[in-house]
Write a protein that holds these residues in place. Structure first.
Motif, PDB file in Angstrom:
ATOM      1  N   ARG A 145       9.907 -55.171 -18.328  1.00  0.00           N
ATOM      2  CA  ARG A 145      10.197 -55.393 -16.911  1.00  0.00           C
ATOM      3  C   ARG A 145      10.141 -54.084 -16.123  1.00  0.00           C
ATOM      4  NH1 ARG A 145      15.785 -57.821 -17.200  1.00  0.00           N
ATOM      5  NH2 ARG A 145      15.749 -57.318 -14.973  1.00  0.00           N
ATOM      6  N   ARG A 146      10.486 -52.981 -16.787  1.00  0.00           N
ATOM      7  CA  ARG A 146      10.457 -51.682 -16.105  1.00  0.00           C
ATOM      8  C   ARG A 146       9.038 -51.344 -15.652  1.00  0.00           C
ATOM      9  NH1 ARG A 146      12.272 -46.440 -19.383  1.00  0.00           N
ATOM     10  NH2 ARG A 146      10.539 -47.175 -20.670  1.00  0.00           N
ATOM     11  N   GLN A 147       8.058 -51.666 -16.470  1.00  0.00           N
ATOM     12  CA  GLN A 147       6.676 -51.374 -16.092  1.00  0.00           C
ATOM     13  C   GLN A 147       6.285 -52.141 -14.833  1.00  0.00           C
ATOM     14  OE1 GLN A 147       4.442 -52.350 -19.602  1.00  0.00           O
ATOM     15  NE2 GLN A 147       5.117 -50.536 -20.743  1.00  0.00           N
ATOM     16  N   ALA A 148       6.673 -53.444 -14.800  1.00  0.00           N
ATOM     17  CA  ALA A 148       6.346 -54.245 -13.619  1.00  0.00           C
ATOM     18  C   ALA A 148       7.099 -53.744 -12.388  1.00  0.00           C
ATOM     19  CB  ALA A 148       6.685 -55.712 -13.881  1.00  0.00           C
ATOM     20  N   LEU A 149       8.375 -53.375 -12.596  1.00  0.00           N
ATOM     21  CA  LEU A 149       9.174 -52.888 -11.470  1.00  0.00           C
ATOM     22  C   LEU A 149       8.668 -51.543 -10.975  1.00  0.00           C
ATOM     23  CD1 LEU A 149      11.548 -53.350  -9.603  1.00  0.00           C
ATOM     24  CD2 LEU A 149      13.072 -52.381 -11.343  1.00  0.00           C
ATOM     25  N   GLN A 150       8.189 -50.709 -11.896  1.00  0.00           N
ATOM     26  CA  GLN A 150       7.630 -49.414 -11.499  1.00  0.00           C
ATOM     27  C   GLN A 150       6.394 -49.609 -10.633  1.00  0.00           C
ATOM     28  OE1 GLN A 150       8.734 -45.966 -12.382  1.00  0.00           O
ATOM     29  NE2 GLN A 150       7.441 -45.899 -10.569  1.00  0.00           N
ATOM     30  N   SER A 151       5.555 -50.582 -11.000  1.00  0.00           N
ATOM     31  CA  SER A 151       4.369 -50.877 -10.193  1.00  0.00           C
ATOM     32  C   SER A 151       4.776 -51.385  -8.818  1.00  0.00           C
ATOM     33  CB  SER A 151       3.505 -51.918 -10.907  1.00  0.00           C
ATOM     34  OG  SER A 151       3.080 -51.441 -12.170  1.00  0.00           O
ATOM     35  N   GLN A 152       5.814 -52.203  -8.786  1.00  0.00           N
ATOM     36  CA  GLN A 152       6.299 -52.717  -7.504  1.00  0.00           C
ATOM     37  C   GLN A 152       6.832 -51.590  -6.631  1.00  0.00           C
ATOM     38  OE1 GLN A 152       9.405 -55.611  -7.883  1.00  0.00           O
ATOM     39  NE2 GLN A 152       9.670 -55.864  -5.680  1.00  0.00           N
ATOM     40  N   VAL A 153       7.584 -50.674  -7.232  1.00  0.00           N
ATOM     41  CA  VAL A 153       8.124 -49.535  -6.487  1.00  0.00           C
ATOM     42  C   VAL A 153       6.998 -48.668  -5.942  1.00  0.00           C
ATOM     43  CG1 VAL A 153       9.439 -47.379  -6.714  1.00  0.00           C
ATOM     44  CG2 VAL A 153      10.348 -49.492  -7.676  1.00  0.00           C
ATOM     45  N   ASP A 154       5.969 -48.438  -6.747  1.00  0.00           N
ATOM     46  CA  ASP A 154       4.828 -47.637  -6.292  1.00  0.00           C
ATOM     47  C   ASP A 154       4.139 -48.295  -5.097  1.00  0.00           C
ATOM     48  OD1 ASP A 154       5.390 -45.861  -8.297  1.00  0.00           O
ATOM     49  OD2 ASP A 154       3.896 -46.672  -9.692  1.00  0.00           O
ATOM     50  N   ALA A 155       3.962 -49.633  -5.175  1.00  0.00           N
ATOM     51  CA  ALA A 155       3.324 -50.346  -4.070  1.00  0.00           C
ATOM     52  C   ALA A 155       4.185 -50.299  -2.811  1.00  0.00           C
ATOM     53  CB  ALA A 155       3.053 -51.792  -4.481  1.00  0.00           C
ATOM     54  N   LEU A 156       5.498 -50.460  -2.968  1.00  0.00           N
ATOM     55  CA  LEU A 156       6.401 -50.418  -1.810  1.00  0.00           C
ATOM     56  C   LEU A 156       6.473 -49.016  -1.210  1.00  0.00           C
ATOM     57  CD1 LEU A 156       9.328 -52.670  -3.128  1.00  0.00           C
ATOM     58  CD2 LEU A 156       7.689 -53.225  -1.314  1.00  0.00           C
ATOM     59  N   ARG A 157       6.295 -47.990  -2.053  1.00  0.00           N
ATOM     60  CA  ARG A 157       6.285 -46.623  -1.531  1.00  0.00           C
ATOM     61  C   ARG A 157       5.073 -46.424  -0.616  1.00  0.00           C
ATOM     62  NH1 ARG A 157       5.894 -44.113  -5.906  1.00  0.00           N
ATOM     63  NH2 ARG A 157       8.087 -43.617  -6.290  1.00  0.00           N
ATOM     64  N   LEU A 158       3.928 -46.940  -1.028  1.00  0.00           N
ATOM     65  CA  LEU A 158       2.729 -46.830  -0.201  1.00  0.00           C
ATOM     66  C   LEU A 158       2.905 -47.594   1.108  1.00  0.00           C
ATOM     67  CD1 LEU A 158      -0.078 -47.252  -2.911  1.00  0.00           C
ATOM     68  CD2 LEU A 158       0.651 -45.151  -1.772  1.00  0.00           C
ATOM     69  N   GLN A 159       3.520 -48.797   1.018  1.00  0.00           N
ATOM     70  CA  GLN A 159       3.761 -49.570   2.233  1.00  0.00           C
ATOM     71  C   GLN A 159       4.706 -48.822   3.170  1.00  0.00           C
ATOM     72  OE1 GLN A 159       5.049 -53.539   1.260  1.00  0.00           O
ATOM     73  NE2 GLN A 159       3.355 -53.878  -0.190  1.00  0.00           N
ATOM     74  N   LYS A 160       5.715 -48.218   2.580  1.00  0.00           N
ATOM     75  CA  LYS A 160       6.672 -47.447   3.390  1.00  0.00           C
ATOM     76  C   LYS A 160       5.972 -46.280   4.091  1.00  0.00           C
ATOM     77  CE  LYS A 160       9.343 -44.431   1.367  1.00  0.00           C
ATOM     78  NZ  LYS A 160       9.176 -43.151   2.094  1.00  0.00           N
ATOM     79  N   GLU A 161       5.162 -45.547   3.334  1.00  0.00           N
ATOM     80  CA  GLU A 161       4.468 -44.397   3.911  1.00  0.00           C
ATOM     81  C   GLU A 161       3.492 -44.839   5.001  1.00  0.00           C
ATOM     82  OE1 GLU A 161       2.729 -42.593   0.523  1.00  0.00           O
ATOM     83  OE2 GLU A 161       4.616 -41.686  -0.183  1.00  0.00           O
ATOM     84  N   GLU A 162       2.813 -45.975   4.789  1.00  0.00           N
ATOM     85  CA  GLU A 162       1.894 -46.480   5.798  1.00  0.00           C
ATOM     86  C   GLU A 162       2.619 -46.913   7.065  1.00  0.00           C
ATOM     87  OE1 GLU A 162      -0.262 -49.575   3.909  1.00  0.00           O
ATOM     88  OE2 GLU A 162      -1.479 -48.227   2.650  1.00  0.00           O
ATOM     89  N   ALA A 163       3.832 -47.473   6.877  1.00  0.00           N
ATOM     90  CA  ALA A 163       4.616 -47.898   8.048  1.00  0.00           C
ATOM     91  C   ALA A 163       5.235 -46.706   8.764  1.00  0.00           C
ATOM     92  CB  ALA A 163       5.705 -48.881   7.612  1.00  0.00           C
TER      93      ALA A 163
END
Length: 512
Positions: free
Chosen positions: A168-186
């Protein structure tokens, strides 16, 4: 009937064993070395003597074995048979010393001391204690089996949970990475909009400031233009000494002319070239405030005759020294206006800010979940890696703490973690050691716990604690001591330390 005959036979054989003929002070196991039909050889092999010199109250053997029943040899030993209890050896020096050392009284055969044979009573008491200890061991061992089963199940559950969380950590890490990009774009359009808003606000303030300065310069020009002809001449500047150029305290025509740069200037040239030079120095006559007059004291002082004044000259000097300092009043300065607040963001900018904040919150929640998961994974990995005994029976102690309260301190034992000591009546907690390793002997490794690297003693070593684990039905910390400076010893009872108890057999002599 056969059982009764067998029991009687055992009893008779037991009585015969006690009656085997041998020299006084000799155990049954050493009877073969004391044969009265042949010379006696010292047990260390150093010499051989006639048998009649055994127990003759004279020490012939260097090892003292020729005098097992007397006090002739300083290094001799006397064997107490202690039928009904347990045999023992005592130093030969205690033979016939008037003190009963052997419960069967055999050590005081010629002292006249009135000794009572207490072996049966002592044996009975010991058997009762052994039976009680055996009962505790049986119950503790039963609990231990349950602990082992719980440890096995718990370990399997933790390993399964660990594997699941790693995936689950691997999936959550991918989710965190994607949300970081969304945050930076916003955050990019948000920052651009906020910067534009800030820039517009700064430009607005600068424009207002420039307008105020322009208005101020116009007011000053009007004040300086004494003849109101719309032109400012050098003569009209001479009354303002604060504009002195060379610092001599006077405003000359040349200095005034140097400020104007021409014979006379109109308001446009004044605002462009003269006002920047005098802006900081100029003092408007309309802004000057009258300094309130200092009130003279109304109290009249009596005149002092000249004679008294001469006689009290010293006192006069003191009076002068005691006079209050002159009250210098400074005119109050003009109150500074508060810095205006930046106006609210417009709807478009605020929408960008809200969108970026939503992206930040979503990212931070996911990141916190990831950190919590990583902490849990580390905790599981640490717990699984610890040595909880041959079958994991000590695993139930992990994460638990046990306290012992004495007259001065409260001791706290947290197995696999640390040991602490805290004063009862205030004071800070002292670390008596952090978990180190199992410290029992090779054949019983899990009988002692070692805690080390605790708080250092004053001019001494770091504190450490050795915990002895004993069999008990319950988990309880029972004692603590400090046998050496900064080295502590505790005893902890736990079912995990129990072993299958030996059967306590009834004493044959008591049966007879």
């Amino acid at each position: 009937m056969k059982a009764l005959v067998l029991l009687l036979l055992v009893g008779v054989l037991g009585c015969w064993a006690v009656e085997v003929k041998r020299p006084r002070g000799v155990s049954l196991s050493n009877r073969a070395f004391y044969d009265d039909s042949k010379p006696f050889t010292c047990l260390d092999g150093s010499r051989t003597i006639p048998f009649d010199r055994v127990n003759d109250d004279y020490c012939d053997c260097a090892d003292g074995t020729d005098e097992p029943g007397t006090s002739a040899c300083s290094n001799g030993r006397f064997h107490c048979t202690n039928a009904g209890y347990k045999p023992q050896y005592i130093p030969s020096s205690r033979i016939n010393d008037g003190i009963c050392d052997c419960c069967d009284t055999t050590d005081e055969y010629n002292s006249g001391a009135l000794c009572e044979n207490t072996c049966r009573e002592m044996g009975k008491k010991e058997r009762e204690e052994l039976q009680m200890a055996a009962e505790i061991a049986r119950e503790g061992f039963r609990v231990k089996q349950l602990l082992i089963e719980d440890a096995r199940k718990g370990r399997e559950e933790k390993q399964t949970k660990l594997q699941d969380m790693v995936q689950r950590r691997q999936a959550l890490q991918s989710q965190v990475d994607a949300l970081r990009l969304q945050k930076e774009e916003a955050e990019k359009p948000e920052q651009e909009a906020k910067d534009a808003h800030q820039k517009a606000w700064e430009e607005h303030k600068e424009a207002e400031k420039a307008e105020e300065d322009k208005q101020r310069s116009l007011e000053v020009f009007t004040e300086l233009d004494q003849d109101s002809d719309g032109m400012l001449a050098a003569s009209e500047l001479r009354s303002h000494m604060e504009l002195d150029v060379d610092g001599d305290g006077a405003m000359s025509d040349e200095e005034a002319q140097s400020l104007l740069g021409d014979i006379s200037v109109d308001v446009g040239i004044f605002q462009e070239s003269v006002w920047p030079q005098i802006r900081e120095k100029f003092k408007s006559e309309t802004d000057a405030q009258a300094v309130p007059p200092i009130e003279e004291p109304t109290e009249s002082h009596p005149e002092v005759p000249e004679d008294e004044d001469e006689e009290d000259g010293d006192e006069g000097e003191d009076d002068e020294e005691d006079e209050p300092e002159e009250d210098i009043r400074v005119p109050p300065s003009k109150a500074q206006e508060a810095e205006p607040e930046m106006p609210p963001y417009d709807e478009v900018t605020q929408a960008l800010i809200d969108a970026a904040q939503t992206a930040r919150s979503t990212y931070e929640e996911a990141e916190k979940s990831l950190r919590d998961m990583e902490d849990t994974i580390k905790g599981l990995e640490k717990e699984i890696s610890l040595d909880f005994g041959p079958n994991g029976e000590f695993s139930y102690l992990y994460g638990e703490c046990y306290e012992l309260s004495t007259s001065e301190y409260v001791y706290r034992l947290c197995p696999f973690n640390r040991v602490t000591q805290k004063p009862k009546h205030g004071g800070s907690e002292t670390n008596l050691g952090s978990w180190g390793s199992w410290a029992g002997p090779e054949d019983n490794k899990f009988s002692f716990m070692k805690f080390e690297h605790g708080t250092s003693c004053w001019q001494g070593p770091n504190r450490s604690t050795l915990v002895k684990l004993s069999c008990g039905k319950d988990s309880i910390l029972t004692s603590t001591s400090e046998p050496s400076r900064c080295e502590y010893l505790m005893e902890f009872f736990t079912p995990a330390a129990c072993h299958p108890p030996p059967e306590v057999l009834p004493d044959d002599h008591d049966e007879l």
